[in-house]
Every structure is written in structure tokens, then in C-alpha cells.
Design a protein around this motif. Structure first.
Motif, PDB file in Angstrom:
ATOM      1  N   LEU A 137      10.373   4.820   7.164  1.00  0.00           N
ATOM      2  CA  LEU A 137       9.127   4.813   7.924  1.00  0.00           C
ATOM      3  C   LEU A 137       8.383   3.502   7.719  1.00  0.00           C
ATOM      4  O   LEU A 137       8.368   2.944   6.629  1.00  0.00           O
ATOM      5  CB  LEU A 137       8.239   5.979   7.478  1.00  0.00           C
ATOM      6  CG  LEU A 137       8.848   7.369   7.657  1.00  0.00           C
ATOM      7  CD1 LEU A 137       7.968   8.400   6.983  1.00  0.00           C
ATOM      8  CD2 LEU A 137       9.012   7.683   9.131  1.00  0.00           C
ATOM      9  N   GLU A 138       7.754   3.033   8.774  1.00  0.00           N
ATOM     10  CA  GLU A 138       6.994   1.797   8.695  1.00  0.00           C
ATOM     11  C   GLU A 138       5.875   1.953   7.670  1.00  0.00           C
ATOM     12  O   GLU A 138       5.098   2.910   7.706  1.00  0.00           O
ATOM     13  CB  GLU A 138       6.394   1.464  10.062  1.00  0.00           C
ATOM     14  CG  GLU A 138       5.661   0.128  10.085  1.00  0.00           C
ATOM     15  CD  GLU A 138       5.146  -0.218  11.471  1.00  0.00           C
ATOM     16  OE1 GLU A 138       4.399  -1.202  11.578  1.00  0.00           O
ATOM     17  OE2 GLU A 138       5.497   0.499  12.429  1.00  0.00           O
ATOM     18  N   GLY A 139       5.816   1.033   6.745  1.00  0.00           N
ATOM     19  CA  GLY A 139       4.774   1.067   5.720  1.00  0.00           C
ATOM     20  C   GLY A 139       5.195   1.827   4.476  1.00  0.00           C
ATOM     21  O   GLY A 139       4.525   1.775   3.462  1.00  0.00           O
ATOM     22  N   ALA A 140       6.304   2.544   4.544  1.00  0.00           N
ATOM     23  CA  ALA A 140       6.766   3.293   3.369  1.00  0.00           C
ATOM     24  C   ALA A 140       7.564   2.363   2.447  1.00  0.00           C
ATOM     25  O   ALA A 140       8.253   1.446   2.883  1.00  0.00           O
ATOM     26  CB  ALA A 140       7.637   4.473   3.796  1.00  0.00           C
ATOM     27  N   ASP A 141       7.481   2.628   1.172  1.00  0.00           N
ATOM     28  CA  ASP A 141       8.203   1.838   0.184  1.00  0.00           C
ATOM     29  C   ASP A 141       9.691   2.169   0.259  1.00  0.00           C
ATOM     30  O   ASP A 141      10.096   3.314   0.090  1.00  0.00           O
ATOM     31  CB  ASP A 141       7.662   2.169  -1.221  1.00  0.00           C
ATOM     32  CG  ASP A 141       8.257   1.251  -2.293  1.00  0.00           C
ATOM     33  OD1 ASP A 141       7.685   1.250  -3.388  1.00  0.00           O
ATOM     34  OD2 ASP A 141       9.265   0.581  -2.034  1.00  0.00           O
ATOM     35  N   SER A 174       0.828  -1.202   0.000  1.00  0.00           N
ATOM     36  CA  SER A 174       0.000   0.000   0.000  1.00  0.00           C
ATOM     37  C   SER A 174       0.861   1.250   0.000  1.00  0.00           C
ATOM     38  O   SER A 174       1.965   1.260   0.528  1.00  0.00           O
ATOM     39  CB  SER A 174      -0.920   0.001   1.231  1.00  0.00           C
ATOM     40  OG  SER A 174      -0.157   0.014   2.422  1.00  0.00           O
ATOM     41  N   LYS A 175       0.341   2.278  -0.615  1.00  0.00           N
ATOM     42  CA  LYS A 175       1.086   3.529  -0.703  1.00  0.00           C
ATOM     43  C   LYS A 175       0.989   4.313   0.600  1.00  0.00           C
ATOM     44  O   LYS A 175      -0.048   4.316   1.257  1.00  0.00           O
ATOM     45  CB  LYS A 175       0.545   4.375  -1.849  1.00  0.00           C
ATOM     46  CG  LYS A 175       0.758   3.769  -3.225  1.00  0.00           C
ATOM     47  CD  LYS A 175       0.243   4.703  -4.300  1.00  0.00           C
ATOM     48  CE  LYS A 175       0.494   4.121  -5.687  1.00  0.00           C
ATOM     49  NZ  LYS A 175       0.006   5.037  -6.755  1.00  0.00           N
ATOM     50  N   THR A 176       2.078   4.969   0.969  1.00  0.00           N
ATOM     51  CA  THR A 176       2.088   5.803   2.166  1.00  0.00           C
ATOM     52  C   THR A 176       1.353   7.108   1.879  1.00  0.00           C
ATOM     53  O   THR A 176       1.689   7.805   0.917  1.00  0.00           O
ATOM     54  CB  THR A 176       3.529   6.118   2.601  1.00  0.00           C
ATOM     55  OG1 THR A 176       4.222   4.900   2.813  1.00  0.00           O
ATOM     56  CG2 THR A 176       3.543   6.952   3.870  1.00  0.00           C
TER      57      THR A 176
END
Length: 275
Positions: free
Chosen positions: A265-269, A2-4
Motif C-alpha cells: 500500500l502507498e505510504g506503508a512501510d 510516517s506510520k500507516t
């Protein structure tokens, strides 16, 4: 993956649509970016100019709540990136747990900053010069815009930016910020020692009249040394308050992308980097 999400927050006197080049660039780098306006803003520059009274008496707290409510509709916490008063709002959102990271570009001073350079006072004078402006909306002339925003670019470019993006702005945030150190419950208060908040980047243009670099450095000092959180500072040499919208915007945007990529960052690509 998922995109940040990224939420861009504009400052006083500039319409949210001025963030569009940033939105497009961030989308190219894997982010899902939006730039909602302040409460009272219309969808376009022209519509906001035609109905400025909708912004009368809009203050810092109302703006913060507005963005917090927008963030609450997202699936995940965003990165918040703000310019000028938007930078102050971004810091408040980050400190209160609404964001995973924040970037405050030439941010309006938070409570605790005790210096007031002449250029900052002059930049705010179109609103602060009349106490009645606390409750109404004020527009900048091209000449006033040139001093406050466009002093580091050509007069021709400054006038073009004024024609394209300048909108009337509520006087209330300026009055609230000016009185912040005299108010126990100032809406310009930011908890600079919040444990566990996400990383924060504060930036300044060295030629900024509206928020001189000495003001942003004073904000950095308020954060102090806290080994549990990241607070970094970056200067852009020779740049004024128009640095997010003038012809040199890409330099600032690329630096922001580079910094965000470095935070992991957590969740960042992990592949999101500036080109």
C-alpha cells in the motif's frame, strides 16, 4: 517514514478494548493503530454495562458516520479492519473512499446476501426475537454468548471472554441487516463494484455460528470478478466467531499482517511483515 494508520472496528456485543492485543502487535510492525468504540460506547467494559441506554437505537448509518468523522481527523487515509458488524462497516468505509484497504473478519452480511442459515438466525435471536429490541439495547447471557461466539472453544474460555469483553449492544443493526433486501435504501448496502477502491480481504471461521462461512462466501460472490480491484477470501479452519479475541487470535492477526504487507500500500512501510 510516517506510520500507516489502522482503525479497528468492533462488532456487536464486544467492547473496543478487546482489540488491544492487535493494537500492540500492529504497533510492533510499524502501524499506528487505534480502536474507537461505537457511538454510545463508554471507555470501559464496566462503564458500558452500567449505562447501556446510551446505545439505544444506534444503527448502521450512525456507526458509519461516526467512524468516517474519526477518519477525517487523521492525516492520511487508514487501513480499516473490522470484525462482525465492524466488518460490514469496514466495507462501507472502503467503498466510499475513507480507507486505502480493508479487512472484514467474519463480517455481518451486506445487502444482497439471500441465505440465512439457522445458526445465524439463532445467534441473532436474543435481539431479533422481540420487535421492541429494534430501539433498545440487548445483552447476551453467557450461554447465548457461548453459542454465538464461543462454540469452537472450551466453555471455560468462552465464559472468560464473556466476562472480560461482552457488552450490551443495540438491536437496531440486526434489524436493519435482516431487512436489508427489502429496503431500497438499506444502510447495509455496499457498492461492491466501486472502481478504484483499495484492496479488500474477507475472512471466515469455518465453525462460525453468527456469520457462517456460506454467508461470507455469498458476500465474496457479490463482489464478482473485477480486474481493477483486489478482493480476496481466506478461511480459518475450526474457528468460530470469537476468532479475534480467543486464544487463537494471533493466527488471524498474523495472517492479516501478511496480507497487508503483500498489498504494498502507498505510504506503508515495505518492511512491515508478520513474524
Amino acid at each position: 517514514m510516517s506510520k500507516t494508520p489502522v482503525v479497528f472496528i468492533h462488532g456487536l456485543w464486544i467492547h473496543a478494548s478487546a482489540w488491544q492485543p492487535w493494537i500492540d502487535l500492529f504497533a510492533e510492525h510499524g502501524y499506528d493503530a487505534v480502536a474507537p468504540g461505537w457511538p454510545g460506547d463508554s471507555d470501559t467494559v464496566d462503564a458500558t454495562r452500567e449505562d447501556p441506554d446510551r446505545l439505544d437505537d444506534v444503527g448502521i448509518e450512525q456507526i458509519c458516520r461516526h467512524y468516517a468523522e474519526i477518519i477525517d481527523t487523521l492525516d492520511t487515509k487508514p487501513i480499516v479492519i473490522g470484525h462482525s458488524f465492524g466488518g460490514l462497516i469496514a466495507q462501507e468505509l472502503l467503498a466510499n473512499g475513507f480507507a486505502v484497504a480493508g479487512v472484514a473478519i467474519d463480517p455481518a452480511p451486506i445487502k444482497g446476501v439471500k441465505i440465512l442459515p439457522f445458526s445465524q438466525l439463532r445467534s441473532g435471536f436474543p435481539a431479533l426475537g422481540n420487535p421492541k429490541n429494534k430501539h433498545r439495547t440487548v445483552a447476551l447471557t453467557a450461554k447465548q454468548f457461548r453459542y454465538a461466539f464461543g462454540n469452537a472453544i472450551s466453555e471455560e474460555e468462552s465464559d472468560a471472554l464473556h466476562a472480560a469483553w461482552a457488552i450490551p449492544g443495540p438491536g437496531r443493526p440486526l434489524f436493519e441487516d435482516a431487512a436489508a433486501n427489502f429496503s431500497r435504501n438499506s444502510p447495509a448496502t455496499v457498492d461492491t463494484h466501486t472502481a478504484g477502491r483499495g484492496p479488500l480481504l474477507l475472512t471466515s471461521g469455518t465453525e462460525d455460528h453468527t456469520v457462517p462461512e456460506s454467508v461470507t462466501r455469498a458476500v465474496v460472490r457479490l463482489y464478482g470478478d473485477n480486474p481493477d480491484v483486489v478482493t480476496e477470501y481466506r478461511e480459518f479452519e475450526g474457528r468460530g466467531h470469537s476468532l479475534t479475541i480467543d486464544s487463537g487470535w494471533r493466527t488471524v492477526a498474523d495472517a492479516t499482517l501478511d496480507w497487508l504487507a503483500a498489498q504494498r500500500l502507498e505510504g506503508a512501510d515495505d518492511q512491515v511483515t508478520a513474524q
